[in-house]
Design a protein around this motif. Structure first.
Motif, mmCIF file in Angstrom:
data_model
loop_
_atom_site.group_PDB
_atom_site.id
_atom_site.type_symbol
_atom_site.label_atom_id
_atom_site.label_comp_id
_atom_site.label_asym_id
_atom_site.label_seq_id
_atom_site.Cartn_x
_atom_site.Cartn_y
_atom_site.Cartn_z
ATOM 1 N N LEU A 36 0.834 -1.195 0.000
ATOM 2 C CA LEU A 36 0.000 0.000 0.000
ATOM 3 C C LEU A 36 0.872 1.250 0.000
ATOM 4 C CD1 LEU A 36 -2.879 -0.895 2.498
ATOM 5 C CD2 LEU A 36 -3.090 -0.508 0.028
ATOM 6 N N ARG A 37 0.395 2.260 -0.703
ATOM 7 C CA ARG A 37 1.118 3.519 -0.775
ATOM 8 C C ARG A 37 0.096 4.660 -0.698
ATOM 9 N NH1 ARG A 37 4.634 4.304 -6.064
ATOM 10 N NH2 ARG A 37 5.376 2.261 -5.331
ATOM 11 N N PRO A 38 0.203 5.567 0.288
ATOM 12 C CA PRO A 38 -0.752 6.681 0.381
ATOM 13 C C PRO A 38 -0.455 7.737 -0.668
ATOM 14 C CG PRO A 38 0.906 6.888 2.094
ATOM 15 C CD PRO A 38 1.178 5.578 1.400
ATOM 16 N N HIS A 39 -1.506 8.378 -1.151
ATOM 17 C CA HIS A 39 -1.369 9.517 -2.061
ATOM 18 C C HIS A 39 -2.479 10.491 -1.702
ATOM 19 C CE1 HIS A 39 0.045 11.545 -5.724
ATOM 20 N NE2 HIS A 39 -1.219 11.907 -5.868
ATOM 21 N N GLY A 40 -2.110 11.571 -1.016
ATOM 22 C CA GLY A 40 -3.127 12.482 -0.504
ATOM 23 C C GLY A 40 -3.973 11.778 0.539
ATOM 24 N N GLN A 41 -5.291 11.819 0.357
ATOM 25 C CA GLN A 41 -6.205 11.150 1.272
ATOM 26 C C GLN A 41 -6.577 9.747 0.810
ATOM 27 O OE1 GLN A 41 -9.478 13.952 1.542
ATOM 28 N NE2 GLN A 41 -8.465 15.106 3.166
ATOM 29 N N LEU A 42 -5.980 9.289 -0.288
ATOM 30 C CA LEU A 42 -6.332 8.000 -0.852
ATOM 31 C C LEU A 42 -5.206 6.988 -0.644
ATOM 32 C CD1 LEU A 42 -7.891 9.208 -4.231
ATOM 33 C CD2 LEU A 42 -9.100 8.551 -2.142
ATOM 34 N N MET A 43 -5.578 5.718 -0.709
ATOM 35 C CA MET A 43 -4.607 4.635 -0.598
ATOM 36 C C MET A 43 -4.570 3.860 -1.912
ATOM 37 S SD MET A 43 -3.224 4.859 2.375
ATOM 38 C CE MET A 43 -2.362 3.283 2.407
ATOM 39 N N TYR A 44 -3.368 3.594 -2.385
ATOM 40 C CA TYR A 44 -3.184 2.848 -3.619
ATOM 41 C C TYR A 44 -2.406 1.572 -3.321
ATOM 42 C CZ TYR A 44 -4.784 6.894 -6.252
ATOM 43 O OH TYR A 44 -5.545 7.912 -6.753
ATOM 44 N N ARG A 45 -2.832 0.474 -3.929
ATOM 45 C CA ARG A 45 -2.132 -0.790 -3.783
ATOM 46 C C ARG A 45 -1.290 -1.018 -5.041
ATOM 47 N NH1 ARG A 45 -2.213 -4.718 -0.329
ATOM 48 N NH2 ARG A 45 -4.097 -3.912 0.701
ATOM 49 N N PHE A 46 0.002 -1.261 -4.850
ATOM 50 C CA PHE A 46 0.949 -1.380 -5.953
ATOM 51 C C PHE A 46 1.534 -2.779 -6.041
ATOM 52 C CE2 PHE A 46 0.907 3.174 -6.040
ATOM 53 C CZ PHE A 46 1.406 3.546 -7.275
ATOM 54 N N GLN A 47 1.796 -3.193 -7.273
ATOM 55 C CA GLN A 47 2.667 -4.324 -7.581
ATOM 56 C C GLN A 47 3.567 -3.859 -8.711
ATOM 57 O OE1 GLN A 47 1.338 -7.946 -9.792
ATOM 58 N NE2 GLN A 47 1.849 -9.010 -7.889
ATOM 59 N N ASP A 48 4.816 -3.569 -8.376
ATOM 60 C CA ASP A 48 5.722 -2.906 -9.317
ATOM 61 C C ASP A 48 5.088 -1.581 -9.752
ATOM 62 O OD1 ASP A 48 7.591 -4.991 -9.126
ATOM 63 O OD2 ASP A 48 6.491 -6.168 -10.603
ATOM 64 N N GLN A 49 4.814 -1.382 -11.049
ATOM 65 C CA GLN A 49 4.227 -0.121 -11.512
ATOM 66 C C GLN A 49 2.710 -0.209 -11.724
ATOM 67 O OE1 GLN A 49 6.076 2.606 -11.543
ATOM 68 N NE2 GLN A 49 7.831 1.339 -10.933
ATOM 69 N N LEU A 50 2.142 -1.357 -11.445
ATOM 70 C CA LEU A 50 0.701 -1.549 -11.581
ATOM 71 C C LEU A 50 0.029 -1.185 -10.259
ATOM 72 C CD1 LEU A 50 0.976 -5.028 -13.301
ATOM 73 C CD2 LEU A 50 0.537 -2.855 -14.465
ATOM 74 N N PHE A 51 -1.187 -0.620 -10.319
ATOM 75 C CA PHE A 51 -1.822 -0.193 -9.068
ATOM 76 C C PHE A 51 -3.335 -0.095 -9.220
ATOM 77 C CE2 PHE A 51 -0.889 3.662 -11.450
ATOM 78 C CZ PHE A 51 -2.054 4.409 -11.330
ATOM 79 N N TRP A 52 -4.000 -0.065 -8.071
ATOM 80 C CA TRP A 52 -5.416 0.314 -8.015
ATOM 81 C C TRP A 52 -5.629 1.186 -6.788
ATOM 82 C CZ3 TRP A 52 -6.272 -5.529 -7.422
ATOM 83 C CH2 TRP A 52 -6.303 -5.914 -6.084
ATOM 84 N N CYS A 53 -6.735 1.931 -6.789
ATOM 85 C CA CYS A 53 -7.134 2.738 -5.640
ATOM 86 C C CYS A 53 -8.029 1.878 -4.756
ATOM 87 C CB CYS A 53 -7.868 3.997 -6.091
ATOM 88 S SG CYS A 53 -8.369 5.086 -4.728
ATOM 89 N N GLU A 54 -7.725 1.845 -3.471
ATOM 90 C CA GLU A 54 -8.446 0.972 -2.545
ATOM 91 C C GLU A 54 -9.209 1.798 -1.518
ATOM 92 O OE1 GLU A 54 -6.340 -2.735 -1.765
ATOM 93 O OE2 GLU A 54 -6.713 -2.385 0.364
#
Length: 363
Positions: A36-54
């Protein structure tokens, strides 16, 4: 004849004999492969350069995993021939992490010819960068799919591009098709379970575009001059691409699958007045278009007709009018859904919205 439409539950299906080495995903297995990686108030789940907003209320980890397994199992049941081409179209594909998990699961179940068509307004020709970069995600996904990937910035681009056999003119005739609608733009009221049912209002998901060739819809919005800033704010909010605006005095105009202009309005008096005045102008534009060699009306035709109305009304009242050409999410979905329904082969629509999975099969 209307196609048969069926819906299915999300229950996992038995594994085929050739699938014994492939197991369904679990939230734990996804967690172990990602971070997981935070961006602002949102959380993004990453695998290498692929991601989704969770987000727990809209697109939680559990709901995404359930959707992934449901899609894969549905394909195994309704499209079992693993040696035939399989085309997956993802609208609003974003960071492509969902698509990558689906791709790897299908490969594990023996599917050999998996073709991807990913559509997102962020996939511009220059690699648009907003909250996050998508260029690296596309590069990673291209490597995973071994060249069987075509990227589009809009469904219009998909329908008008046929280079290398990757456009819509070829896909539907190849074999089975699956349309993926994952985490569409969501309003706060939807997330809280309060749907907008006010007939005097309309919720829209249109992204304003500068190039009219990228537009599939036109909004005509009217308000008293003192509310101009509110309309401008709504358009700026829509420009973010992940928001919904709810408006009262609005017309939504687009070209339907029959090549005619379809006009939607609210029941607000001003909206109905605009609709009554614009429809004759749009019918006149259709008549003029029919006398030319053009195959159907375009957003440019609609814009010219609506601007005639706005010009005529400038001397009649003191209203502020906004004419906005947009890439509308709901229009994109309707066009793509109509496209796969008309397929001569098996096709399905799989939606993940507000943590709920729905799969429709067309035959």
């Amino acid at each position: 004849m209307l196609p048969a439409v069926t819906s299915e539950s999300i229950a996992l299906l038995p594994l085929y004999s050739r699938d014994r080495q492939q197991t369904a995903l679990t939230p734990t297995s996804v967690i172990n492969q990602t971070h997981l990686r935070p961006h602002g108030q949102l959380m993004y789940r990453f695998q290498d350069q692929l991601f989704w907003c969770e987000h727990d209320d809209v697109s939680s980890l559990n709901s995404r995993v359930s959707y992934l397994n449901a899609v894969v199992n549905h394909i195994r049941q309704t499209m079992p021939n693993r040696d035939q081409p399989l085309t997956l179209i993802s609208l609003g594909a974003g960071g492509l992490l969902m698509e990558s998990f689906i791709h790897k699961q299908l490969q594990g179940h023996g599917y050999q010819d998996i073709n991807w068509r990913v559509i997102d307004i962020e996939y511009g020709p220059d690699g648009v960068h907003r909250c996050l970069s998508y260029r690296d995600s596309l590069d990673d996904f291209a490597g995973l799919t071994a060249g069987k990937l075509a990227v589009y910035s809009s469904e219009q681009h998909y329908f008008t591009t046929g280079t290398g056999g990757n456009g819509a003119t070829n896909d539907r005739d190849r074999w089975a098709t699956v349309l993926l609608i994952i985490d569409p733009p969501t309003s706060s009221s939807q997330a809280l379970g309060r749907a907008c049912i006010d007939p005097q209002s309309m919720s829209v998901k249109g992204r304003p575009v500068e190039d009219i060739a990228a537009a599939n819809c036109l909004y005509l919005i009217a308000c008293d001059p003192e509310y101009k800033e509110l309309v401008d704010h709504a358009m700026a909010m829509l420009a973010r691409g992940d928001r919904i605006a709810t408006l009262c005095s609005i017309l939504k105009c687009h070209v339907n699958k029959f090549g005619r202009c379809e006009v939607l309005s609210t029941q607000a008096p001003r909206s109905l007045m605009m609709k009554e005045a614009c429809i004759p102008l749009l019918e006149q534009a259709k008549t003029i278009q029919a006398s030319t060699s053009a195959p159907e009306m375009t957003i440019s035709d609609i814009k010219r007709a609506v601007e005639r109305y706005v010009t005529a009304m400038a001397d009649e009242n003191n209203l502020y009018y906004s004419v906005c050409c947009v890439s509308d999410y709901d229009v994109s979905l309707a066009r793509l859904r109509d496209y796969i329904i008309d397929s001569p082969h098996s096709s399905s629509l799989a939606t993940l919205e507000i943590n709920a999975t729905c799969i429709e099969n067309y035959s």
